[in-house]
Design a protein around this motif. Sequence first.
Motif, short mmCIF file in Angstrom:
data_model
loop_
_atom_site.label_atom_id
_atom_site.label_comp_id
_atom_site.label_asym_id
_atom_site.label_seq_id
_atom_site.Cartn_x
_atom_site.Cartn_y
_atom_site.Cartn_z
N LYS A 54 30.09 47.79 61.88
CA LYS A 54 29.68 46.35 61.46
C LYS A 54 29.01 45.28 62.38
N TYR A 72 27.39 46.27 64.77
CA TYR A 72 26.05 47.15 65.30
C TYR A 72 25.06 46.89 64.20
N GLN A 73 25.52 47.12 62.82
CA GLN A 73 24.55 46.90 61.59
C GLN A 73 24.05 45.23 61.68
N GLY A 74 24.95 44.68 61.72
CA GLY A 74 24.66 43.12 61.56
C GLY A 74 23.85 42.47 62.80
N THR A 75 23.83 43.20 63.89
CA THR A 75 23.07 43.00 65.10
C THR A 75 21.56 43.32 64.92
N SER A 76 21.58 44.82 64.59
CA SER A 76 20.30 45.41 64.31
C SER A 76 19.60 44.64 63.13
N LYS A 77 20.10 44.28 62.08
CA LYS A 77 19.63 43.60 60.92
C LYS A 77 19.01 42.31 61.51
N ASP A 109 15.80 42.71 63.60
CA ASP A 109 14.84 43.33 62.71
C ASP A 109 14.15 41.88 62.02
N GLU A 132 29.80 47.21 70.44
CA GLU A 132 28.66 47.53 69.11
C GLU A 132 27.58 46.64 69.10
N ALA A 142 23.41 47.94 69.91
CA ALA A 142 22.23 47.62 68.96
C ALA A 142 20.97 47.00 69.95
#
Length: 197
Positions: free
Chosen positions: A1, A3-8, A11, A41, A45
Amino acid sequence: KAYQGTSKDLDENMQLLGLDYVDLVLLHFPPLTQSCSAMQEAWRAMEDFLAAKRTRAIGVSNYCPSTLDCLLAKATVVPAVNQVMWHVGMGPDPIGLRSYCALKNITLQAYSPLGDGSSELITGDLVSGIGSSHNKSGAQVSLRWVAQHGVPVSTKATDPKYLAQDLDIFGWSLSDAELAKLDAATTPAGKPSFVCS
């Protein structure tokens, strides 16, 4: 979670900036409500963002030795920067963070070098008295103290006069005795980050 949040977030920030890459991107705070693994995580990212050449460097802000220890346990890239609050009154090595970062080859950067506008660091007797012998303002003395310790300083000002003064801290030096007085100051007190104990 994390990882995805930081990547988002990375972006979205790039889209808002309208850029292909930035020079430096920082994780602003460790995710205190989450586990150490969440910090790791989020950092992964950041490492992927760097590997994709969307930034030239990655770092953190408001991290303490404990949160950096967690992050570094799994990191493949050491943070280039740890940006924290640091000013006269906190001592030359608050909670050992400056020496910790030096040991880990992390550049410590100071924000709020005037203690969020503390009059003591702008017009107080200590800094103004020292400033008068150099024909400088108390605020310039406070900024020079940070710079003379080899720590990059981040300032902000809206008045062009103050911006010019902020830049005029490099052509002169505090004496050893002046530096020692400023090092010994205990007010205004503070911590590098509210997450530091």
